[in-house]
Scaffold this active site. Structure first.
Site, short mmCIF file in Angstrom:
data_model
loop_
_atom_site.label_atom_id
_atom_site.label_comp_id
_atom_site.label_asym_id
_atom_site.label_seq_id
_atom_site.Cartn_x
_atom_site.Cartn_y
_atom_site.Cartn_z
CD GLU A 41 37.31 -7.14 19.02
OE1 GLU A 41 37.67 -6.38 19.92
OE2 GLU A 41 37.69 -7.05 17.83
NE ARG A 89 36.72 -7.18 5.67
CZ ARG A 89 36.36 -7.00 6.94
NH1 ARG A 89 35.11 -6.71 7.24
NH2 ARG A 89 37.24 -7.13 7.91
CE LYS A 135 32.77 -6.31 14.57
NZ LYS A 135 32.79 -7.38 15.58
#
Length: 559
Positions: free
Chosen positions: A35, A262, A272
């Site tokens: 994204e 992850r 983020k």
């Protein structure tokens, strides 16, 4: 003897099973779906290396697909940085695609779902919907709008599309099962109203599809064989499959979602949102601050693509969440630069040495290898004169037998030069040594072949000639956080663990050969660590970032 084969990771095992069960190898296709709402970090590098690595392993195409369904957070700057990072890591994508490429197709499919009674418009508040959704242990209850007629839903949805409603006033929901044990299946939102400018479709749309609706359908459109996600999407898999089932044509390949853990790294944050906080609150200088775990920050700090790929390969992929020690990442770059970085001399904390029996007006240019331990690095000319700088910590007036550096009455070798002996020192009013007076053995020049040059002395020091030294700004970076898990404390903000000593800017002196160094050139400053020319450096103002010190804590832990 056959070469030992590396064992397959569990994703590769899944692919091998699919191939064994009849999936044609030419049907394999993967994707990396970032994204564009921030810069990629070392956690994303794990996904990049996994997906593009599978593409290389199976000679299969890998799409780069930007998940650009939220114009409130996405920017072209992020798209550009993501592409730069992937290319820098050494990977090539097959097609550059965007979720926004499919907005019309998603809308058309949505109209079909509404006509089939599988989606409805809900104009309740988000708070009302949250209450009706129930809990993991209690079933949800139906929305009062769930049984609207097909005609009314179509009319309302078109009004949403045409901008006739305010943001947040209406959503479109899939009609699945409010009592489903998986909360994601309890009539999830498919579309919301966002009257925001989109970086690609401008103002063409004011309704935007949710990620879950977009994700599987985009995979299906692109005929992705294996949609590899991180572990938090495991609970979304039922919904992924349900959405694909609504449009699936048995003549086409049906994508499957599979999940891996992850990458989490000690002494940093990988969210983020939190990284954006550090940028916006100016705790760091930007997304590419060398203390950031972003790929652009690591690149600026001096990390190499091969070191990051090696780190991803060594850390591997897992089915369970875990934390990788940042020392492993540091070990990988150290190991890489040890083989590739030229060795040069720089003094970061100087003290003056006067070689009293060396002629005042004399200077020599000594040939020095860039690497004494490997071929192919070449050499450069290093100037030598009567006055030099050495590191302050390399001198003591008196020291025990384990101190093999310079002390009064004892000898050391100057790298590539002569053996010197400390005779006396001068101190200031605070008792700090400001000048060391030495004598040198004129016949002891390194490599000259004389008997004196072959003499064994235990210590070898790096140095720079004061007359020829070049001033440089050196940014000594350390870890940004003092805590191993800065965002792992429920009662404390992660920013409380910011390391006040994560950046120390000093004026250093480097050998003149470094005047020609270019942006992002990497060097070993002998006995000090690995350093990289910063992007802020100019011809008249050299700036070096410390990539990593020489001491390898991860290797020591592994002993």
């Amino acid at each position: 003897m056959s070469e030992e084969k590396k064992s397959l990771n569990f994703i590769e095992q899944i692919i091998e099973e699919d191939l064994a069960n009849g999936l044609s190898k030419d049907k394999l296709r993967f994707r990396f779906p970032p994204e564009p709402n921030g810069y990629l970090h070392i956690g994303h590098a794990a996904s990049i290396c996994l997906n593009f690595g599978l593409g290389l392993r199976y000679n299969a195409p890998v799409n780069l697909r930007f998940d650009d369904t939220n114009p409130a957070k996405e920017e072209q700057e992020y798209v550009d940085s993501i592409k730069q990072d992937i290319e820098w890591l050494g990977f090539k994508w097959d097609k550059e695609l965007y979720s926004s490429d499919y907005f019309q197709q998603l809308f058309d499919w949505t109209i079909t779902l509404i006509k089939e009674g599988k989606a409805y418009v809900d104009n309740q508040t988000s708070e009302q919907m949250a209450v009706q959704k129930g809990t993991p242990t209690e079933p949800g209850t139906n929305s009062p709008n769930r049984d609207r007629s097909v005609e009314e839903n179509l009319e309302l949805f078109l009004k949403m599309k045409n901008g006739e409603f305010e943001e947040g006033s209406h959503v479109l929901r899939a009609k699945i099962d409010m009592k489903h044990t998986n909360m994601h299946m309890r009539d999830p939102i498919m579309y919301r109203i966002l009257k925001k400018h989109h970086h690609r479709t401008a103002n063409d749309w004011c309704i935007y599809p949710m990620y879950d609706w977009t994700h599987g359908e985009s995979d299906y459109i692109e005929q992705i064989s294996h949609s590899i996600c991180t572990l938090e999407f495991k609970s979304h898999r039922d919904l992924y499959d349900w959405y694909v089932d609504q449009v699936y044509d048995p003549a086409k390949l049906r994508p499957k979602q599979r999940e891996f853990a992850r990458r989490n790294l000690s002494y940093t944050v990988m969210s983020k949102r939190k990284l954006l906080q550090l940028v916006e609150e100016k705790i760091v200088s930007g997304w590419n601050d060398p203390r950031m775990p972003t790929i652009s920050g690591l690149r600026r700090r001096g990390y190499t693509p091969s070191a990051i790929r090696k780190f991803s390969d060594t850390a591997g992929i897992s089915k369970r969440d875990n934390v990788t020690d940042v020392a492993l990442l540091e070990h990988c770059i150290k190991d890489d630069l040890n083989k590739t970085a030229p060795r040069v001399m720089a003094v970061l904390d100087p003290v003056k040495v006067v070689i009293t029996n060396y002629p005042e007006d004399k200077e020599e240019f000594l040939d020095a290898n860039y690497n004494d331990y490997a071929e192919g690095f070449g050499s450069r000319s290093v100037p030598f004169s009567r006055e030099i700088y050495i590191e302050k910590e390399d001198f003591r007036e008196q020291a025990n037998k384990k101190f093999f550096r310079l002390k009064l009455g004892k000898e050391v070798r100057l790298k590539n030069a002569y053996i010197i002996k400390a005779e006396s020192c001068i101190k200031n009013e605070n008792g700090d040594v400001t000048e060391i007076h030495c004598t040198y053995d004129e016949d002891s020049l390194s490599g000259s072949g004389t008997e004196a040059s072959k003499r064994k002395v235990k210590g070898t020091l790096h140095w720079v000639s004061i007359k020829h030294a070049v001033k440089a700004e050196v940014r000594v970076y350390d870890r940004l956080f003092t805590d191993e898990a800065p965002d792992g404390h429920k009662d404390k903000d992660f920013k409380e663990f910011i390391n006040p000593d994560s950046l120390n800017i000093i004026e250093a002196f480097v050998e003149p050969s470094l005047k020609t160094a270019k942006i992002l050139d990497r060097f070993q400053f002998q006995r000090l660590g690995y350093f990289c020319v910063d992007t802020d450096a100019t011809e008249n103002h050299l700036i070096f970032n410390r990539t990593v010190p020489l001491r390898d804590s991860w290797a020591k832990m592994g002993e």
